[in-house]
Design a protein around this motif. Structure first.
Motif, mmCIF file in Angstrom:
data_model
loop_
_atom_site.group_PDB
_atom_site.id
_atom_site.type_symbol
_atom_site.label_atom_id
_atom_site.label_comp_id
_atom_site.label_asym_id
_atom_site.label_seq_id
_atom_site.Cartn_x
_atom_site.Cartn_y
_atom_site.Cartn_z
ATOM 1 N N LEU A 20 0.877 -1.172 0.000
ATOM 2 C CA LEU A 20 0.000 0.000 0.000
ATOM 3 C C LEU A 20 0.918 1.227 0.000
ATOM 4 C CD1 LEU A 20 -1.286 -2.256 2.191
ATOM 5 C CD2 LEU A 20 -3.156 -0.622 2.084
ATOM 6 N N THR A 21 0.827 2.051 -1.038
ATOM 7 C CA THR A 21 1.749 3.182 -1.171
ATOM 8 C C THR A 21 1.087 4.469 -0.698
ATOM 9 O OG1 THR A 21 2.687 2.073 -3.090
ATOM 10 C CG2 THR A 21 3.222 4.403 -2.810
ATOM 11 N N CYS A 22 1.782 5.172 0.210
ATOM 12 C CA CYS A 22 1.272 6.452 0.726
ATOM 13 C C CYS A 22 2.261 7.545 0.358
ATOM 14 C CB CYS A 22 1.171 6.412 2.244
ATOM 15 S SG CYS A 22 0.112 5.099 2.848
ATOM 16 N N SER A 23 1.766 8.664 -0.106
ATOM 17 C CA SER A 23 2.684 9.760 -0.414
ATOM 18 C C SER A 23 1.938 11.090 -0.383
ATOM 19 C CB SER A 23 3.349 9.534 -1.770
ATOM 20 O OG SER A 23 4.468 10.364 -1.885
ATOM 21 N N SER A 24 2.653 12.167 -0.707
ATOM 22 C CA SER A 24 2.011 13.487 -0.718
ATOM 23 C C SER A 24 2.901 14.503 -1.416
ATOM 24 C CB SER A 24 1.740 13.961 0.716
ATOM 25 O OG SER A 24 2.943 14.385 1.330
ATOM 26 N N PHE A 25 2.363 15.715 -1.567
ATOM 27 C CA PHE A 25 3.156 16.817 -2.117
ATOM 28 C C PHE A 25 3.726 17.682 -0.988
ATOM 29 C CE2 PHE A 25 0.167 15.791 -5.569
ATOM 30 C CZ PHE A 25 1.076 15.584 -6.595
ATOM 31 N N SER A 26 3.641 17.189 0.255
ATOM 32 C CA SER A 26 4.048 18.024 1.388
ATOM 33 C C SER A 26 5.544 18.302 1.420
ATOM 34 C CB SER A 26 3.651 17.352 2.703
ATOM 35 O OG SER A 26 2.273 17.153 2.738
ATOM 36 N N LYS A 27 6.337 17.335 0.970
ATOM 37 C CA LYS A 27 7.793 17.526 1.031
ATOM 38 C C LYS A 27 8.352 18.039 -0.287
ATOM 39 C CE LYS A 27 7.340 15.764 5.036
ATOM 40 N NZ LYS A 27 7.379 16.615 6.219
ATOM 41 N N THR A 28 7.495 18.146 -1.296
ATOM 42 C CA THR A 28 8.001 18.495 -2.631
ATOM 43 C C THR A 28 7.315 19.708 -3.255
ATOM 44 O OG1 THR A 28 6.398 16.982 -3.589
ATOM 45 C CG2 THR A 28 8.609 16.104 -3.180
ATOM 46 N N ALA A 29 6.274 20.234 -2.613
ATOM 47 C CA ALA A 29 5.616 21.407 -3.198
ATOM 48 C C ALA A 29 4.958 22.290 -2.135
ATOM 49 C CB ALA A 29 4.589 20.993 -4.242
ATOM 50 N N ALA A 30 3.981 21.745 -1.401
ATOM 51 C CA ALA A 30 3.204 22.615 -0.522
ATOM 52 C C ALA A 30 2.614 21.838 0.655
ATOM 53 C CB ALA A 30 2.077 23.258 -1.328
ATOM 54 N N PRO A 31 3.324 21.799 1.805
ATOM 55 C CA PRO A 31 2.772 21.063 2.949
ATOM 56 C C PRO A 31 1.424 21.616 3.403
ATOM 57 C CG PRO A 31 4.769 22.297 3.571
ATOM 58 C CD PRO A 31 4.660 22.358 2.085
ATOM 59 N N GLY A 32 1.222 22.924 3.215
ATOM 60 C CA GLY A 32 -0.023 23.564 3.665
ATOM 61 C C GLY A 32 -1.219 23.168 2.812
ATOM 62 N N TYR A 33 -1.003 22.684 1.601
ATOM 63 C CA TYR A 33 -2.134 22.284 0.754
ATOM 64 C C TYR A 33 -2.785 20.997 1.261
ATOM 65 C CZ TYR A 33 -1.202 25.572 -3.110
ATOM 66 O OH TYR A 33 -1.055 26.682 -3.894
ATOM 67 N N ARG A 34 -2.040 20.207 1.995
ATOM 68 C CA ARG A 34 -2.509 18.930 2.555
ATOM 69 C C ARG A 34 -3.026 17.982 1.471
ATOM 70 N NH1 ARG A 34 0.174 18.060 5.350
ATOM 71 N NH2 ARG A 34 -0.955 16.519 6.566
ATOM 72 N N ILE A 35 -2.270 17.838 0.403
ATOM 73 C CA ILE A 35 -2.680 16.904 -0.655
ATOM 74 C C ILE A 35 -1.713 15.709 -0.690
ATOM 75 C CG2 ILE A 35 -3.138 16.572 -3.132
ATOM 76 C CD1 ILE A 35 -5.154 18.448 -1.780
ATOM 77 N N GLY A 36 -2.282 14.542 -0.462
ATOM 78 C CA GLY A 36 -1.507 13.313 -0.530
ATOM 79 C C GLY A 36 -2.271 12.279 -1.324
ATOM 80 N N TRP A 37 -1.771 11.047 -1.346
ATOM 81 C CA TRP A 37 -2.505 9.991 -2.054
ATOM 82 C C TRP A 37 -2.158 8.612 -1.509
ATOM 83 C CZ3 TRP A 37 1.500 12.713 -4.355
ATOM 84 C CH2 TRP A 37 2.596 11.981 -4.799
ATOM 85 N N LEU A 38 -3.039 7.689 -1.861
ATOM 86 C CA LEU A 38 -2.869 6.306 -1.442
ATOM 87 C C LEU A 38 -3.141 5.393 -2.632
ATOM 88 C CD1 LEU A 38 -2.832 3.938 0.680
ATOM 89 C CD2 LEU A 38 -5.237 4.454 1.113
ATOM 90 N N VAL A 39 -2.246 4.433 -2.835
ATOM 91 C CA VAL A 39 -2.500 3.361 -3.810
ATOM 92 C C VAL A 39 -2.579 2.105 -2.956
ATOM 93 C CG1 VAL A 39 -1.733 2.223 -5.922
ATOM 94 C CG2 VAL A 39 -1.028 4.587 -5.477
ATOM 95 N N ALA A 40 -3.780 1.528 -2.842
ATOM 96 C CA ALA A 40 -3.996 0.552 -1.773
ATOM 97 C C ALA A 40 -3.912 -0.905 -2.209
ATOM 98 C CB ALA A 40 -5.337 0.826 -1.097
#
Ligand SMILES: Cc1ncc(COP(=O)(O)O)c(C=O)c1O
Length: 481
Positions: free
Chosen positions: A316-336
């Motif tokens: 199950l892959t978890c990731s986000s744009f928090s470390k690479t673009a905008a932590p304040g946007y709170r956008i991540g994703w899951l491939v389950a």
């Protein structure tokens, strides 16, 4: 002025090496600095390009400089006592619960304290914030979406953003479809959903030791327990050690960050990651892979996702744009993987959907090609900061302090003498205008009381230099006691 002596019996490439070392001693080249290009130095020294190249290759072999593909050669920090693996001294512990919640709260609070240089949270984007590009794109989004900008979005997120994320996996050879992706509120929600897909209250989750304190807090909040797995400072979790843990404890799932561990900065090779996936799938144990730092690698190639090696759908892959673009946007994703339907249900029950404006903005960012350009700059700046910070800590901290050599990410893991309690030191540092993350919060069994995590996700400035100098003074004081 003649800089090299062509009549000398000393090889010319050796004279180039001596020249670089002299410049370094004079402070002309500092840790993290880019060396002159092969062509430029060959012109300057009036010698051939291959001779300069030979010198640079030798300096790289000696560990004095490092190469960045398509960029050039850079100075490394000198005389750093690099943190080495300590498997021999590592003590196994039984499944446990977390105890240091209030300290975690204080680490978070310290980022908002006035007049404090915040080195306690991992925020790599801070090195070079892409705020202007994102604001411009968001304005464009607002002008075209009208009333849709305030309505609910689809449970699994914007299809264009999912498509853009899926394309990035496909480029890596992973067969992820946009329908397999669920957009979440940061990686933290992805991790929470993933854990709930594969485990329940009372179950034991295997984690790296040390690991990100947010993972520990999350596991605890779900009523689960953790068992720590020895994690090497260079290559992350060792499959042999993991197998011992799997045989000994009733582990329900693993939660690892094999593509740059926080706080170690370790990075598994693709082969090791493949072996790890094969091992967990042999035991039918799901692997939750936290990939938030996978784009921030300092190695030549981007690490391959664990998902690539899965045969049973247990990754199950978890990731986000928090470390690479905008932590304040709170956008991540899951491939389950095979838990996809269950994951969608949990997402719907827990938070219904994720903010759309930020998703559309990031989707445009990815599609415009600006994101990839930005990542190239960010990686370069982070590696520069890492070397500068390693050099500065070496200079300002007591000589016995050992420092990690991260293969990516935005933090250093620093070991002080064994009697130094970095939690106490943390409070004194705050009083003196600098914060860091004390080692104790990275393990439930109190293994890292004499460690500190220091973020190099900063815009390098005199203030940062002063903060590290202040911190060094406090560490020296505590080391003497
Ligand atoms: C390893 C790791 N995973 C997850 C997170 C949380 O990411 P997000 O801000 O996207 O929720 C962090 C944040 O520091 C992290 O370091």
């Amino acid at each position: 002025m003649q800089l090299l002596d062509k009549s000398s019996s000393n090889f010319l490439y050796q004279q180039v090496i001596d020249y670089v070392e002299k410049q370094e001693k004079k402070g002309v080249f500092q840790a993290g600095d880019k060396l002159p290009s092969l062509r430029k130095l060959s012109k300057q020294l009036d010698i051939s390009v291959p001779t300069v190249k030979q010198a640079y290759i030798e300096l790289e072999r000696q560990g004095a400089i490092y190469a960045r593909p398509q960029s050039g050669y850079y100075m490394k920090a000198k005389q750093v006592r690099t943190l080495l693996p300590m498997r021999d001294r590592w003590l196994h512990s039984s499944p446990a619960e977390l105890q240091c919640r209030s300290l975690i709260e204080q680490v978070y609070a310290a980022i908002h304290l006035p007049n404090t240089v915040a080195l306690g949270l991992s925020n790599p984007v801070n090195t070079h914030p892409p705020d202007k590009a994102l604001s411009r794109l968001m304005k464009g989004v607002l002008s075209r979406v009208s009333e849709k900008s305030v309505s609910y979005g689809a449970v699994n997120g914007d299809s264009k953003l999912r498509l853009n994320i899926a394309l990035r996996y496909q480029e890596q050879g992973v067969a992820v479809n946009y329908d397999d992706i669920i957009i979440t509120n940061g990686a933290q929600e992805a991790l929470s959903i993933a854990l709930q897909c594969v485990a329940s209250k009372g179950d034991v989750i295997a984690v790296e030791s040390p690991c990100y304190f947010g993972q520990l807090e999350l596991i605890e909040s779900l009523g689960m327990k953790v068992v720590e797995v020895y994690t090497c400072t260079e290559n992350g979790v060792c499959s042999k050690e993991l197998e011992k843990v799997l045989k000994k404890h009733n582990v329900k799932a693993c939660l690892f960050t094999t593509t740059v561990n926080n706080p170690l900065g370790s990075l598994m090779t693709n082969m090791e990651r493949k072996e790890l996936v094969e091992l967990v799938e042999k035991y039918n144990i799901p692997l939750i892979e936290d990939e938030v730092y996978s784009e921030l690698y300092f190695t030549e190639e981007k690490p391959k996702p664990a998902e690539l090696y899965s045969k049973k759908g247990l990754v199950l892959t978890c990731s986000s744009f928090s470390k690479t673009a905008a932590p304040g946007y709170r956008i991540g994703w899951l491939v389950a993987g095979k838990y996809e339907e269950k994951a969608k249900g949990i997402k719907r029950a827990q938070s219904c959907s994720t903010a759309m404006l930020q998703q559309w903005t990031l989707s445009d960012y990815l599609m415009s090609g600006e994101y990839d350009k930005y990542l190239q700059v960010l990686r370069r700046k982070l590696q520069y900061n890492s070397e500068r910070m390693r050099a500065l800590i070496t200079e300002q901290f007591p000589t016995e302090v050992c420092i990690s050599e991260p293969k990516g990410g935005g933090v250093l893991w620093v070991r002080c003498r064994s009697h130094v309690d970095t939690e106490k030191l943390f409070h004194e540092a705050i009083e003196n205008g600098v914060s860091f993350a004390p080692g104790i919060i990275f393990s439930p069994s109190g293994k890292y009381n004499n460690f500190m995590r220091i973020s190099f996700g900063v815009q390098w400035s005199d203030e940062v230099v002063k903060a590290i100098t202040t911190l060094g003074g406090i560490v020296k004081k505590y080391s003497q006691k």
